[in-house]
Design a protein around this motif. Structure first.
Motif, PDB file in Angstrom:
ATOM      1  N   GLU A 154      -3.446   0.067  -3.635  1.00  0.00           N
ATOM      2  CA  GLU A 154      -2.673  -1.083  -3.802  1.00  0.00           C
ATOM      3  C   GLU A 154      -1.532  -0.917  -4.981  1.00  0.00           C
ATOM      4  O   GLU A 154      -2.147  -0.429  -6.125  1.00  0.00           O
ATOM      5  CB  GLU A 154      -3.628  -2.459  -4.003  1.00  0.00           C
ATOM      6  CG  GLU A 154      -4.306  -2.620  -2.582  1.00  0.00           C
ATOM      7  CD  GLU A 154      -4.952  -3.956  -3.029  1.00  0.00           C
ATOM      8  OE1 GLU A 154      -4.937  -4.677  -3.802  1.00  0.00           O
ATOM      9  OE2 GLU A 154      -5.967  -4.272  -2.127  1.00  0.00           O
ATOM     10  N   ASN A 162      -2.537   5.025   0.169  1.00  0.00           N
ATOM     11  CA  ASN A 162      -3.238   3.814   0.457  1.00  0.00           C
ATOM     12  C   ASN A 162      -3.791   3.155  -0.495  1.00  0.00           C
ATOM     13  O   ASN A 162      -4.688   2.112  -0.579  1.00  0.00           O
ATOM     14  CB  ASN A 162      -4.521   4.072   1.600  1.00  0.00           C
ATOM     15  CG  ASN A 162      -4.655   2.637   2.300  1.00  0.00           C
ATOM     16  OD1 ASN A 162      -3.799   1.936   2.502  1.00  0.00           O
ATOM     17  ND2 ASN A 162      -5.933   2.565   2.877  1.00  0.00           N
ATOM     18  N   TYR A 197       0.750  -1.301   0.100  1.00  0.00           N
ATOM     19  CA  TYR A 197      -0.080   0.056   0.147  1.00  0.00           C
ATOM     20  C   TYR A 197       0.825   1.301  -0.039  1.00  0.00           C
ATOM     21  O   TYR A 197       1.861   1.285   1.007  1.00  0.00           O
ATOM     22  CB  TYR A 197      -0.965   0.244   1.117  1.00  0.00           C
ATOM     23  CG  TYR A 197      -2.003  -1.152   1.178  1.00  0.00           C
ATOM     24  CD1 TYR A 197      -3.053  -1.120   0.321  1.00  0.00           C
ATOM     25  CD2 TYR A 197      -1.716  -2.463   1.754  1.00  0.00           C
ATOM     26  CE1 TYR A 197      -3.885  -2.153   0.403  1.00  0.00           C
ATOM     27  CE2 TYR A 197      -2.634  -3.329   1.950  1.00  0.00           C
ATOM     28  CZ  TYR A 197      -3.662  -3.136   1.193  1.00  0.00           C
ATOM     29  OH  TYR A 197      -4.336  -4.294   1.179  1.00  0.00           O
ATOM     30  N   TYR A 247       3.319  -2.576   5.439  1.00  0.00           N
ATOM     31  CA  TYR A 247       2.587  -2.452   4.310  1.00  0.00           C
ATOM     32  C   TYR A 247       2.428  -3.490   3.279  1.00  0.00           C
ATOM     33  O   TYR A 247       2.021  -3.095   2.049  1.00  0.00           O
ATOM     34  CB  TYR A 247       3.049  -1.053   3.715  1.00  0.00           C
ATOM     35  CG  TYR A 247       3.113   0.267   4.576  1.00  0.00           C
ATOM     36  CD1 TYR A 247       1.707   0.840   4.774  1.00  0.00           C
ATOM     37  CD2 TYR A 247       4.030   0.684   5.239  1.00  0.00           C
ATOM     38  CE1 TYR A 247       1.490   1.867   5.772  1.00  0.00           C
ATOM     39  CE2 TYR A 247       3.799   1.789   6.004  1.00  0.00           C
ATOM     40  CZ  TYR A 247       2.726   2.485   6.481  1.00  0.00           C
ATOM     41  OH  TYR A 247       2.443   3.479   7.045  1.00  0.00           O
TER      42      TYR A 247
END
Length: 179
Positions: free
Chosen positions: A127, A125, A121, A155
């Motif tokens: 992907e 935030n 991430y 993350y």
């Protein structure tokens, strides 16, 4: 041997305990009996698998020559020749992975290998996915379509399937950082 369980036990050890154990393991790996045991099971021209600790991954290679303390091999994937210690040879086809699928434990450096697909991430935030280029103590360097990223382990998430970035078409990259 369950490597994850061993590592969990080692987390409870002091720095001195780890150092002392490392010294004992180093001596044990260099014992002539272990070298001879590998030499007896391997032949010139045979394809073997060996574990490279710097990249945290296993490779296939063809044996080209026997040395006194090093085995000469040619990697199957790129044809490059290497001299490796006999203890790196995985004769028993042991599963070298430390991670256990579906255990919901956080990803650590021991779970990753160079060239592995991984997701993360970013600061917004979102992907992203890419290829592990370098494994550091606190973060991982990952090459994506948009550049290189340094990402903290918290993350990261495993990439199971799908359309992922393999890094083959990347020409120039920008440096990015997450966490």
């Amino acid at each position: 041997m369950n490597y994850r369980d061993v590592l969990e036990t080692l987390k409870k050890a002091s720095a001195f305990d780890l150092y002392r154990l490392s010294c004992a393991i180093d001596r044990e790996m260099e014992r002539p009996e272990h070298i001879v045991a590998v030499q007896r099971q391997v032949r010139t021209g045979q394809v073997i698998r060996y574990f490279d600790g710097t990249e945290n991954r296993e490779y296939e290679a063809r044996v080209t020559k026997f040395g006194r303390s090093l085995l000469h091999v040619e990697r199957i994937d790129d044809g490059r020749r290497w001299r490796i210690p006999y203890y790196m040879v995985n004769l028993g086809e042991v599963d070298v992975s430390v991670s256990q699928p579906g255990n919901n434990k956080p990803i650590t450096a021991n779970d990753l290998s160079i060239g592995q697909q991984i997701g993360f991430y970013d600061k917004e935030n979102q992907e992203r996915s890419g290829v592990v280029e370098r494994i550091n103590q606190k973060s991982v360097s990952i090459r994506t379509e948009t550049g290189r990223w340094r990402v903290a382990y918290c993350y990261l998430f495993p990439v199971i399937e799908g359309d992922t970035f393999d890094g083959a078409d990347l020409i120039s990259v920008a440096d990015n950082e997450t966490a």
